[in-house]
Design an enzyme around this catalytic site. Structure first.
Site, PDB file in Angstrom:
ATOM      1  CD  GLU A  62     -17.751  30.344 -14.148  1.00 32.56           C
ATOM      2  OE1 GLU A  62     -18.086  30.569 -15.337  1.00 32.56           O
ATOM      3  OE2 GLU A  62     -18.425  30.707 -13.168  1.00 32.56           O
ATOM      4  CG  ASP A  99      -4.644  -6.436  -1.946  1.00 31.17           C
ATOM      5  OD1 ASP A  99      -5.132  -7.157  -2.842  1.00 31.17           O
ATOM      6  OD2 ASP A  99      -4.568  -5.197  -2.040  1.00 31.17           O
ATOM      7  CE  LYS A 151      -2.421  -5.217   2.157  1.00 32.88           C
ATOM      8  NZ  LYS A 151      -2.489  -4.262   1.056  1.00 32.88           N
ATOM      9  NE  ARG A 185      -4.026  -1.671  11.405  1.00 35.09           N
ATOM     10  CZ  ARG A 185      -3.002  -0.949  10.974  1.00 35.09           C
ATOM     11  NH1 ARG A 185      -1.990  -0.702  11.800  1.00 35.09           N
ATOM     12  NH2 ARG A 185      -2.981  -0.477   9.751  1.00 35.09           N
ATOM     13  CB  THR A 202       0.418  -0.879   0.690  1.00 36.36           C
ATOM     14  OG1 THR A 202      -0.404  -0.142   1.601  1.00 36.36           O
ATOM     15  CG2 THR A 202       0.136  -2.358   0.859  1.00 36.36           C
TER      16      THR A 202
END
Length: 315
Positions: free
Chosen positions: A39, A171, A195, A197, A229
């Site tokens: 703690e 990006d 980017k 897909r 990335t």
């Protein structure tokens, strides 16, 4: 100047020390340790009654430990009758959990953290390059979100060997940041990495918008996490004829396979700031350079204490 007291947790001791040196104010005497069961143990060892207190503590990894240190320190200072408490959080952890994704049953953890800090008794927050600026609205107290970009830009301008530089956004979401940097670099050109897909279970494709052939590319982002990335982006830029790739980011999160990814030959240099301490593993790869934000944060602390404008620092 009002009676300023600076305290620091265990997250960013070197940054806290540099800030105190620039303000010519010694760090406050506090015990921030652990009990035998793990703690957090905090004790303020000097009088803070009525003082303008600033606690310097990034909530970087170990995120939960550093966050709880901050929370417990705030409570200790509040109970010791501090006049005003400002949480100086150079890197604000959990900032990427700022919204629910469609109908997913997930928390908005950035809001939870903001509520926790507000409830425990902070009066103000000073942070740097929030991942999502709307997080400022999660707090019920004033938030000053300062920018690390002036420090990064100053370093870029000192690079006398840059050949035909171009600023690159990694990006679409980073276009505003990249455009601002490009403008301050004498309106240099800009490129964007889009980017995509094509379909499920197909590798992500990097489309580069802009001409990077025979140019030094400056990738800018708010943070670098695993670096995966970033590494792919650098490889795509080199495949398109980029001469060199420099990556600039404020926050060096560097988790997981970051050391392996950033050791890639595609990346020539990585430049970050000291909002998060650099691990020995990251130091060992030999291409990461750290700039300090201590002067900027010290000036922000001075202005907050004197009730002066923070935005004027960036005009």
């Amino acid at each position: 100047m009002p009676d300023i007291k600076l305290f620091a947790g265990n997250a960013t001791p070197e940054l806290a020390k540099r800030i105190s040196e620039r303000l010519y104010i010694s760090l406050g005497d506090a015990t921030v340790a652990r009990f035998s069961d793990g703690e957090i143990q905090v004790q303020i060892n000097e009088n803070v009654r009525g003082a303008d207190v600033f606690i310097i503590q990034s909530t970087c990894a170990p995120t939960n430990d550093n966050l709880m240190e901050l929370v417990v320190m705030v409570d200790a200072l509040r109970r010791a009758s501090a006049g005003r408490i400002t949480a100086v959080i150079p890197y604000f952890g959990y900032a990427r959990q700022d919204r629910r994704v469609r109908s997913a049953r997930v928390p908005i953890t950035a809001k939870v953290v903001a509520d926790l800090l507000s409830i425990v008794g902070i009066d103000r927050v000073l942070t740097c390059d929030l991942h999502a600026e709307q997080i400022q609205g999660f707090f019920d107290v004033p938030v000053d979100n300062v920018f690390g970009s002036p420090v990064l830009i100053h370093d870029i301008l000192k690079k006398s060997d840059l050949k035909n530089p171009i600023v690159v956004s990694p990006d679409i979401g980073g276009v505003v940041r990249a455009r601002a940097v490009a403008k301050l670099l004498n309106d240099t050109d800009m490129a964007i990495i889009d980017k995509r897909r094509p379909r499920a279970n197909v590798a992500q494709v990097m489309h580069i918008i802009g001409d990077v052939a025979d140019r030094d590319c400056i990738l800018v982002d708010d943070m670098i996490d695993t670096g995966g990335t970033l590494c792919k982006a650098a490889e795509a830029l080199k495949e398109r004829g980029a001469k060199r790739v420099f990556a600039y980011a404020t926050h060096a999160v560097f988790s997981g396979a970051a050391a392996k990814n950033l050791a890639s030959d595609a990346i020539d240099e990585v430049v970050v700031t000291d909002t998060i301490p650099l691990s020995e593993e990251m130091k060992a790869i030999g291409k990461v350079r750290v700039l300090t934000l201590s002067s900027m944060l010290a000036e922000a602390i001075r202005r907050i204490s004197n009730e002066e404008s923070i935005s004027a620092m960036f005009n």
